[in-house]
Design a protein around this motif. Structure first.
Motif, PDB file in Angstrom:
ATOM      1  N   VAL A 116       0.854  -1.184   0.000  1.00 21.69           N
ATOM      2  CA  VAL A 116       0.000   0.000   0.000  1.00 21.69           C
ATOM      3  C   VAL A 116       0.891   1.235   0.000  1.00 21.69           C
ATOM      4  CG1 VAL A 116      -1.738   1.329   1.264  1.00 21.69           C
ATOM      5  CG2 VAL A 116      -1.851  -1.181   1.252  1.00 21.69           C
ATOM      6  N   ILE A 117       0.664   2.114  -0.960  1.00 17.91           N
ATOM      7  CA  ILE A 117       1.386   3.387  -0.984  1.00 17.91           C
ATOM      8  C   ILE A 117       0.374   4.515  -0.815  1.00 17.91           C
ATOM      9  CG2 ILE A 117       2.889   4.932  -2.292  1.00 17.91           C
ATOM     10  CD1 ILE A 117       4.067   2.596  -3.685  1.00 17.91           C
ATOM     11  N   ALA A 118       0.643   5.368   0.149  1.00 22.80           N
ATOM     12  CA  ALA A 118      -0.208   6.539   0.368  1.00 22.80           C
ATOM     13  C   ALA A 118       0.365   7.689  -0.443  1.00 22.80           C
ATOM     14  CB  ALA A 118      -0.248   6.894   1.841  1.00 22.80           C
ATOM     15  N   VAL A 119      -0.502   8.338  -1.231  1.00 21.45           N
ATOM     16  CA  VAL A 119      -0.041   9.370  -2.164  1.00 21.45           C
ATOM     17  C   VAL A 119      -0.507  10.753  -1.733  1.00 21.45           C
ATOM     18  CG1 VAL A 119      -0.219  10.193  -4.538  1.00 21.45           C
ATOM     19  CG2 VAL A 119       0.024   7.757  -4.089  1.00 21.45           C
ATOM     20  N   GLY A 120       0.398  11.717  -1.862  1.00 19.04           N
ATOM     21  CA  GLY A 120       0.052  13.120  -1.616  1.00 19.04           C
ATOM     22  C   GLY A 120       0.169  13.499  -0.152  1.00 19.04           C
ATOM     23  N   GLU A 121       0.156  14.802   0.082  1.00 21.85           N
ATOM     24  CA  GLU A 121       0.171  15.270   1.478  1.00 21.85           C
ATOM     25  C   GLU A 121      -1.022  14.705   2.224  1.00 21.85           C
ATOM     26  OE1 GLU A 121       2.702  17.066   2.985  1.00 21.85           O
ATOM     27  OE2 GLU A 121       3.552  16.481   1.059  1.00 21.85           O
ATOM     28  N   CYS A 122      -2.172  14.671   1.538  1.00 20.98           N
ATOM     29  CA  CYS A 122      -3.386  14.174   2.180  1.00 20.98           C
ATOM     30  C   CYS A 122      -3.229  12.713   2.593  1.00 20.98           C
ATOM     31  CB  CYS A 122      -4.574  14.301   1.243  1.00 20.98           C
ATOM     32  SG  CYS A 122      -5.038  15.999   0.933  1.00 20.98           S
ATOM     33  N   GLY A 123      -2.730  11.890   1.658  1.00 20.48           N
ATOM     34  CA  GLY A 123      -2.555  10.480   1.971  1.00 20.48           C
ATOM     35  C   GLY A 123      -1.504  10.284   3.049  1.00 20.48           C
ATOM     36  N   ALA A 124      -0.463  11.147   3.031  1.00 25.42           N
ATOM     37  CA  ALA A 124       0.635  11.005   3.983  1.00 25.42           C
ATOM     38  C   ALA A 124       0.246  11.461   5.383  1.00 25.42           C
ATOM     39  CB  ALA A 124       1.850  11.797   3.493  1.00 25.42           C
ATOM     40  N   ASN A 125      -0.460  12.614   5.462  1.00 25.79           N
ATOM     41  CA  ASN A 125      -0.735  13.146   6.807  1.00 25.79           C
ATOM     42  C   ASN A 125      -2.075  13.868   6.934  1.00 25.79           C
ATOM     43  OD1 ASN A 125      -0.367  15.739   5.654  1.00 25.79           O
ATOM     44  ND2 ASN A 125       1.842  15.516   5.846  1.00 25.79           N
ATOM     45  N   GLY A 126      -2.937  13.713   5.961  1.00 31.52           N
ATOM     46  CA  GLY A 126      -4.244  14.371   6.024  1.00 31.52           C
ATOM     47  C   GLY A 126      -4.275  15.708   5.314  1.00 31.52           C
ATOM     48  N   GLY A 127      -3.109  16.258   5.019  1.00 25.54           N
ATOM     49  CA  GLY A 127      -3.024  17.511   4.254  1.00 25.54           C
ATOM     50  C   GLY A 127      -3.851  18.630   4.852  1.00 25.54           C
ATOM     51  N   GLU A 128      -4.516  19.392   3.999  1.00 31.10           N
ATOM     52  CA  GLU A 128      -5.336  20.524   4.450  1.00 31.10           C
ATOM     53  C   GLU A 128      -6.551  20.057   5.254  1.00 31.10           C
ATOM     54  OE1 GLU A 128      -5.343  23.994   4.290  1.00 31.10           O
ATOM     55  OE2 GLU A 128      -3.263  23.773   3.654  1.00 31.10           O
ATOM     56  N   PHE A 129      -6.880  18.785   5.174  1.00 28.17           N
ATOM     57  CA  PHE A 129      -8.144  18.323   5.751  1.00 28.17           C
ATOM     58  C   PHE A 129      -7.983  17.708   7.131  1.00 28.17           C
ATOM     59  CE2 PHE A 129      -8.186  18.084   1.130  1.00 28.17           C
ATOM     60  CZ  PHE A 129      -9.202  18.982   0.846  1.00 28.17           C
ATOM     61  N   GLY A 130      -6.864  17.003   7.336  1.00 29.94           N
ATOM     62  CA  GLY A 130      -6.587  16.409   8.632  1.00 29.94           C
ATOM     63  C   GLY A 130      -7.647  15.405   9.049  1.00 29.94           C
ATOM     64  N   VAL A 131      -7.798  15.254  10.356  1.00 32.37           N
ATOM     65  CA  VAL A 131      -8.794  14.331  10.903  1.00 32.37           C
ATOM     66  C   VAL A 131      -9.964  15.174  11.376  1.00 32.37           C
ATOM     67  CG1 VAL A 131      -9.273  12.621  12.701  1.00 32.37           C
ATOM     68  CG2 VAL A 131      -6.999  12.718  11.647  1.00 32.37           C
ATOM     69  N   ASN A 132     -11.154  14.835  10.941  1.00 29.51           N
ATOM     70  CA  ASN A 132     -12.332  15.550  11.431  1.00 29.51           C
ATOM     71  C   ASN A 132     -13.557  14.648  11.353  1.00 29.51           C
ATOM     72  OD1 ASN A 132     -13.731  15.849   8.873  1.00 29.51           O
ATOM     73  ND2 ASN A 132     -12.246  17.423   8.328  1.00 29.51           N
ATOM     74  N   TYR A 133     -14.732  15.219  11.580  1.00 24.03           N
ATOM     75  CA  TYR A 133     -15.951  14.402  11.605  1.00 24.03           C
ATOM     76  C   TYR A 133     -16.172  13.638  10.304  1.00 24.03           C
ATOM     77  CZ  TYR A 133     -18.587  17.520   8.496  1.00 24.03           C
ATOM     78  OH  TYR A 133     -19.019  18.217   7.409  1.00 24.03           O
ATOM     79  N   ALA A 134     -15.582  14.135   9.204  1.00 25.31           N
ATOM     80  CA  ALA A 134     -15.813  13.521   7.906  1.00 25.31           C
ATOM     81  C   ALA A 134     -14.568  12.865   7.335  1.00 25.31           C
ATOM     82  CB  ALA A 134     -16.329  14.573   6.919  1.00 25.31           C
ATOM     83  N   SER A 135     -13.416  13.058   7.974  1.00 24.98           N
ATOM     84  CA  SER A 135     -12.154  12.595   7.402  1.00 24.98           C
ATOM     85  C   SER A 135     -11.336  11.827   8.438  1.00 24.98           C
ATOM     86  CB  SER A 135     -11.352  13.810   6.898  1.00 24.98           C
ATOM     87  OG  SER A 135      -9.989  13.472   6.726  1.00 24.98           O
ATOM     88  N   CYS A 136     -10.810  10.667   8.020  1.00 30.34           N
ATOM     89  CA  CYS A 136      -9.935   9.876   8.904  1.00 30.34           C
ATOM     90  C   CYS A 136      -8.495  10.355   8.806  1.00 30.34           C
ATOM     91  CB  CYS A 136      -9.940   8.403   8.512  1.00 30.34           C
ATOM     92  SG  CYS A 136     -11.541   7.632   8.383  1.00 30.34           S
ATOM     93  N   GLY A 137      -8.212  11.313   7.911  1.00 25.29           N
ATOM     94  CA  GLY A 137      -6.842  11.799   7.758  1.00 25.29           C
ATOM     95  C   GLY A 137      -5.989  10.834   6.951  1.00 25.29           C
ATOM     96  N   ALA A 138      -4.744  10.648   7.393  1.00 26.40           N
ATOM     97  CA  ALA A 138      -3.766   9.854   6.650  1.00 26.40           C
ATOM     98  C   ALA A 138      -4.269   8.442   6.361  1.00 26.40           C
ATOM     99  CB  ALA A 138      -2.461   9.773   7.441  1.00 26.40           C
TER     100      ALA A 138
END
Ligand code: SF4
Lengths: 180, 526
Positions: A116-138
């Motif tokens: 499994v390869i995580a791509v992009g800032e978002c895949g690596a660490n959640g990017g601009e979105f991070g962890v929130n009610y709708a996003s698990c982040g990385a």
């Protein structure tokens, strides 16, 4: 038809050797890649791309790997439609909670051994979105991740280098961990 | 140019409904009216009678009450209507019975703010899957940005899809994970043999909480976030958000910045049209065309990177202006590049237009009838290929388009061919604009100072992105931080069109029809 052939002949092959500074590194990684793909994947690496919540910027650059400049198939790498045919999952985006189950199911449907390869800032660490009610982040918050390719989005060249590097590093036959 | 004569007539028709005109300079070019919640349905009927387009609707938790906005447009003039319902009993008449365009946006407001639209014909959830409960509403003030998600979010289930029964009807579920390198969403087809009887979409898979995440950000942070609403439209969305913030703060980006923004936006339009025309050709298995257009797109993006430092020009538009200036050598280089590309496209199209096998696949496929496009308020090339003659750059021009001629290609047949032709012609318009922008590029600073806008200042951004009109709204809170941000990607208007235009086509033509529309999942799901 003749005009198509004429156009093809006039344009010639535009697929490029990679830029000078990267070439040495790429040659080295490329050699490893070929050896590894030969050993582990029988000469061809099948990738299932999964957009797990991306803004679609990463997808555009992954698509570009198939344009005639990068022509990633020449390295024995191709994108497949089903996870059941895949050796590797290329996952983009912060994992949206609405895609979490689909991503886990895609992972479970991919046969071992798998990467499994995580791509992009978002895949690596959640990017601009991070962890929130709708996003698990990385991606690593949901699946075991073997490597990350950073960038927002990573350019086709860094995707290629990241991919080759990740596979070159992979221990042969290491069983993937279970997602759950 | 816009004409707002109809707004007076509409206000007259609304007399007795408690409609009052309000002052809101930041919301220009829209005129703001406040109206009683009881008359909200009447407003919809009157606006429909006046032949308006329903542009967008969004709400905001104001504490005691929930404020609801609906934006209408006609002849390039915009009207923003506003009402409020008590937080304890947030019920409002729906606009959907007269404006099908309001259907999904109202359901989005229902899911995120807990407002119920009493006579909505289809009150099923839309954006919400299983990440939060029916009783929870992420955009309410008391809902924390972290939410209360379950340890593992279960897949969406028991969404009551429409059913079709009868001998020979089969159902084909597709997605959310699709076969290609594309975004996720679910399509439910009912087919008889190869022919599509009905398609129902289920979106929301890439909902990332963008509206909630915007709250409390500073202006720069919002521009970065807006640039990631839909990566393929990073320039247009960042521009719309910055325009909204600038209007709220009464800040004007310097002329050079406005011209550079337009240069980037036209480059973004060309890049996406190139990519999509190639992808459409790929979907009809004409790989010669695919590889050539992919090549041209790559060349184009490389120049964007050389000039502005990023292949998509992400984060190049910032509050008050632009981040990178254009190095002088690109004035000539980009002009020559645009001329050369125009020629290349001409040569390729001469080959492609000559092939009956291409014509056979694109002509008559995926017809969106003009009356459907009108009812759904379709914008961009999808609308324009079905007779909707609108373009914000021409109809409600913002700098620098107020100084430039923008031709707007319009077709009427509404099939894949018409959408492809519209897009090819739009590229030609972009090449003209790029030449004019480079020739007239003003000298001077590229960024205005940014005194934080006052609390409660509101602004509206309207930008013609490559998919069509983007609407962006901001309201500032204390300390120059965002209290509310809403962005309506054009995809909201074209996703429902795809459901209609695929009917009676064969299932194997779906990828082609879908690509000819190319809605953004991310831009829609927020
Ligand atoms: S890393 Fe950047 S380009 Fe990729 S999905 Fe995230 S925001 Fe989009």
């Amino acid at each position: 038809m003749l005009r198509i052939l004429g156009k093809i002949q006039r344009l010639g092959i535009i697929t490029e050797p990679l830029p000078e500074p990267d070439r040495a590194a790429l040659e080295q990684v490329g050699e490893q890649l070929k050896a590894r793909i030969g050993e582990i994947f029988g000469g061809s690496l099948a990738i299932r791309e999964v957009d797990a919540g991306s803004c679609n910027g990463c997808e555009l650059e992954i698509q570009a790997l198939n344009n005639p400049y990068y022509g990633i198939e020449r390295f024995g790498v191709h994108f497949v439609a089903s996870p059941r045919h895949a050796d590797l999952l290329l996952v983009t985006g912060p994992v949206s909670r609405h895609m979490e189950a689909a991503l886990r199911r895609t992972y479970d449907a991919t046969p071992e051994p798998k990467l499994v390869i995580a791509v992009g800032e978002c895949g690596a660490n959640g990017g601009e979105f991070g962890v929130n009610y709708a996003s698990c982040g990385a991606v690593a918050n949901v699946l075991p991740v073997d490597a990350v390719i950073r960038g927002c989005p990573p350019t086709p060249l860094s995707l290629m280098l990241g991919l080759l590097e990740a596979i070159g590093r992979r221990r042969v036959g290491a069983p993937g961990e279970k997602a759950d | 140019m816009s004409t707002d004569a109809w707004i007076g007539g509409l206000m007259e028709s609304l007399s007795g409904a408690g409609a009052t005109a309000e002052q809101a300079p930041g919301l220009s070019p829209a005129r703001l009216i406040a109206i009683d919640p009881g008359a909200w349905g009447v407003l919809g009927e009157v606006a429909a009678r006046h032949g308006c387009r329903w542009v967008a609707g969004w709400g905001e938790d104001m504490g005691e009450s929930i404020r609801i906005n609906a934006c209408f447009e006609k002849a390039g003039a915009y009207l923003l209507a506003r009402t409020a319902v008590p937080r304890a009993h947030p019920v409002l008449p729906s606009h959907t019975p007269v404006f099908p365009a309001a259907d999904r946006p109202e359901r989005h407001t229902q899911d995120l703010l807990g407002v119920s639209f009493s006579d909505h014909p289809d009150a099923r959830r839309w954006t919400r899957h299983q990440a939060w409960k029916t009783s929870e509403h992420p955009l309410r003030r008391n809902f924390p940005v972290s939410g209360h998600p379950p340890e593992k979010t279960p897949p969406d289930h028991q969404y009551p899809f429409l059913l079709a029964q009868g001998s020979g009807v089969c159902e084909i579920p597709v997605g959310p994970v699709h076969a290609g390198i594309i975004e996720p969403g679910h399509f439910r087809f009912q087919a008889v043999g190869e022919t599509v009887l009905n398609l129902e979409q289920r979106l929301g898979y890439v909902h990332k909480g963008i509206e909630k995440l915007a709250e409390g950000r500073d202006a720069e942070g919002l521009a970065r976030l807006a640039g990631r609403i839909s990566g393929d439209s990073t320039v247009a969305h960042a521009w719309a958000a910055c325009m909204a913030m600038e209007k709220a703060g009464n800040i004007t980006a310097p002329p050079r910045a406005a011209w550079l923004r337009a240069l980037m936006c036209e480059r973004e339009r060309v890049a996406n049209h190139l990519g999509d025309i190639g992808a459409m050709l790929n979907d009809i298995a004409f790989s010669f065309g695919f590889y050539h257009f992919a090549r041209l797109r790559e060349d184009w993006q490389r120049v964007s990177r050389e000039a502005f430092g990023h292949r998509f020009m992400m984060d190049c538009i910032v509050p008050g202006g632009v981040a990178p200036d254009l190095p002088p050598r690109f004035i000539a280089a980009m002009r020559d590049e645009a001329r050369a590309l125009r020629k290349q496209i001409g040569k390729l199209m001469a080959i492609i237009n000559d092939l009956p096998s291409v014509a056979d696949r694109v002509r008559g496929a995926g017809v969106l009838k003009p009356e459907y496009a009108r009812a759904l308020g379709c914008v961009g090339y999808v609308g324009r290929a079905s007779g909707m003659d609108s373009d914000v750059r021409r109809d409600a021009p913002y700098p620098p388009y107020d100084r430039l001629q923008v031709a707007v290609p319009v077709h009427h047949y509404g099939d894949v061919n018409a959408r492809a032709r519209t897009r090819l012609e739009e590229m030609a318009v972009s090449f003209d604009l790029i030449e004019a922008l480079l020739a007239g590029l003003p000298a001077g600073p590229i960024r205005a100072p940014w005194p934080p806008p006052a609390a409660d200042a509101e602004g509206l951004g309207l930008v013609e992105g490559w998919r069509g009109e983007i609407l962006s709204f901001v309201r500032f809170g204390a300390d120059g931080r965002i209290a509310r941000f809403f962005a309506r990607d054009p995809s909201w208007t074209t996703w429902p069109a795809l459901e209609l235009l695929i009917r009676d086509n064969i299932v194997p033509d779906f990828p082609l029809c879908n690509k000819s529309v190319n809605g953004s999942y991310s831009g829609h799901d927020l």
